[in-house]
Design an enzyme around this catalytic site. Structure first.
Site, mmCIF file in Angstrom:
data_model
loop_
_atom_site.group_PDB
_atom_site.id
_atom_site.type_symbol
_atom_site.label_atom_id
_atom_site.label_comp_id
_atom_site.label_asym_id
_atom_site.label_seq_id
_atom_site.Cartn_x
_atom_site.Cartn_y
_atom_site.Cartn_z
ATOM 1 N N TYR A 32 3.753 -3.891 8.573
ATOM 2 C CA TYR A 32 2.309 -3.683 8.455
ATOM 3 C C TYR A 32 1.860 -3.813 7.021
ATOM 4 C CZ TYR A 32 2.496 1.108 6.477
ATOM 5 O OH TYR A 32 2.692 2.202 5.673
ATOM 6 N N GLU A 179 9.334 8.099 -4.711
ATOM 7 C CA GLU A 179 7.884 7.901 -4.562
ATOM 8 C C GLU A 179 7.334 9.073 -3.775
ATOM 9 O OE1 GLU A 179 6.943 4.473 -2.099
ATOM 10 O OE2 GLU A 179 8.789 4.700 -0.965
ATOM 11 N N LEU A 203 8.541 1.657 -2.002
ATOM 12 C CA LEU A 203 7.648 0.566 -1.634
ATOM 13 C C LEU A 203 7.028 -0.018 -2.906
ATOM 14 C CD1 LEU A 203 6.359 -0.719 1.006
ATOM 15 C CD2 LEU A 203 4.292 0.442 0.216
HETATM 16 N N1 PDD Z 1 0.690 3.457 2.113
HETATM 17 N N2 PDD Z 1 4.673 4.122 -0.949
HETATM 18 C C1 PDD Z 1 4.501 4.373 0.350
HETATM 19 C C2 PDD Z 1 5.634 4.979 1.120
HETATM 20 C C3 PDD Z 1 3.276 4.062 0.979
HETATM 21 O O1 PDD Z 1 3.129 4.289 2.294
HETATM 22 C C4 PDD Z 1 2.215 3.510 0.202
HETATM 23 C C5 PDD Z 1 0.888 3.155 0.790
HETATM 24 C C6 PDD Z 1 2.441 3.272 -1.167
HETATM 25 C C7 PDD Z 1 1.383 2.658 -2.052
HETATM 26 O O2 PDD Z 1 1.231 1.281 -1.815
HETATM 27 P P1 PDD Z 1 -0.143 0.533 -2.082
HETATM 28 O O3 PDD Z 1 -0.541 0.827 -3.491
HETATM 29 O O4 PDD Z 1 0.163 -0.884 -1.872
HETATM 30 O O5 PDD Z 1 -1.175 1.098 -1.112
HETATM 31 C C8 PDD Z 1 3.677 3.587 -1.699
HETATM 32 C C9 PDD Z 1 -0.502 3.030 2.812
HETATM 33 C C10 PDD Z 1 -1.787 3.312 2.112
HETATM 34 C C11 PDD Z 1 -0.433 3.542 4.247
HETATM 35 O O6 PDD Z 1 0.658 3.570 4.772
HETATM 36 O O7 PDD Z 1 -1.461 3.881 4.816
#
Ligand code: PDD
Length: 290
Positions: A32, A179, A203
């Protein structure tokens, strides 16, 4: 009514149905992305689609659409729904088999689903006061670089924070920060921004990249390297970053105030500046797209 895209068609969300034999439903077998949209413009779309490709390659699932087609579909879903600021969610699963079998089906017809919701970023009061977080051992698998829909560990970890009246759970593995349950975590110590490196244990956040770019553009020192648990616990500032939380300061970790001044539990100056730079950057990108 919200319009979604499922397997080649746009339809009202109430009509969107997936077969129970879909491997996304049975195994969490899918990828996703979540893409923020500001003033009807998807932010860093090419980067999100590149990360989607990385996830699909990692789970051995052929990308059902070329980049241009994804861009067209995302543009259309944004146009068909209300609100200038949206949060586009897209999901690709390995599709429906005729029987439950762990190994991949011979004929793989992926399921493609796209929806959009209003983009909800932290309210100003929360940003100004900062949030509380807890910590927990990172009990996820060893491919956290893949944005897969198998999010049970992340859900359990986020719920742990909510149960404790907190917003996020910081994860530590083998004595190092990885994280958050659904965010990346930055540490500020002695004016230096510390960020865990993009490896298989976290991630690769799109917001993470923007933060490091803005940091470099403003000449602030940064070190991308493993961050020891003790460094995170002794930080001057901690932030969580994500597409929906943007840059959000953490002022308490496991009940302890973050920073040296124990009497002032409030967000630090570096995070405030980064938030402002992030907002200014968004404006610039949106204007450039006009
Ligand atoms: N999640 N690490 C994890 C485990 C995450 O689920 C997310 C974001 C991030 C930050 O990634 P980004 O800056 O690309 O949004 C880091 C999204 C927002 C979600 O699962 O809804």
């Amino acid at each position: 009514m919200t319009t979604v895209f499922l397997d080649g068609q746009f339809m009202p969300i109430a009509e969107a149905k997936v077969p129970v034999m879909d491997r996304g439903f049975l195994f969490g077998d899918g990828a996703y992305e979540l893409i923020p949209v500001y003033s009807r413009r998807p932010f860093r779309l090419a980067e999100h689609l590149r990360r989607l490709q990385h996830t699909l390659d990692g789970i051995r699932l052929a990308n059902p659409h070329a980049e241009a087609e994804w861009m067209r579909l995302i543009g259309e879903i944004v146009a068909r729904n209300d609100g200038d600021d949206q949060s586009v969610y897209l999901q690709v699963t390995r599709g429906a088999d005729t029987k439950r079998n762990h190994a991949f089906p011979a004929q793989v017809v992926p399921t493609v689903f796209i929806m959009t919701e209003p983009l909800v970023t932290p309210p100003p009061a929360q940003r100004e006061q900062g949030i509380a977080a807890i910590s927990a051992p990172d009990m996820r698998w060893l491919r956290c670089d893949l944005k897969t829909i198998s999010l049970l560990a992340n859900c359990l970890l986020r719920q742990q924070a909510v149960d404790a009246g907190c917003v996020e759970t910081l994860l530590f593995r083998d004595g190092f920060l990885t994280e958050g349950a659904a965010s990346n975590i930055f540490v500020v110590r002695d004016g230096v921004l510390l960020a865990p490196p993009k490896d298989h244990l976290m991630l690769p956040g799109i917001t993470y990249d923007v933060v490091l770019e803005l940091d470099a553009a403003h000449g602030l020192p940064a070190e991308v390297r493993p961050v020891a648990e003790a460094e995170a616990r002794g930080a001057d500032e901690l932030w969580m970053t994500s597409s929906t939380k943007e840059v959000l300061p953490i002022v308490r970790l496991d009940g302890q105030p973050v920073g040296r001044d124990e009497n002032a539990v409030r967000p630090g100056p570096v995070g405030r500046r980064m938030y402002d730079w992030y907002q200014a950057f968004k404006q610039t990108v949106m204007r450039a797209g006009e």
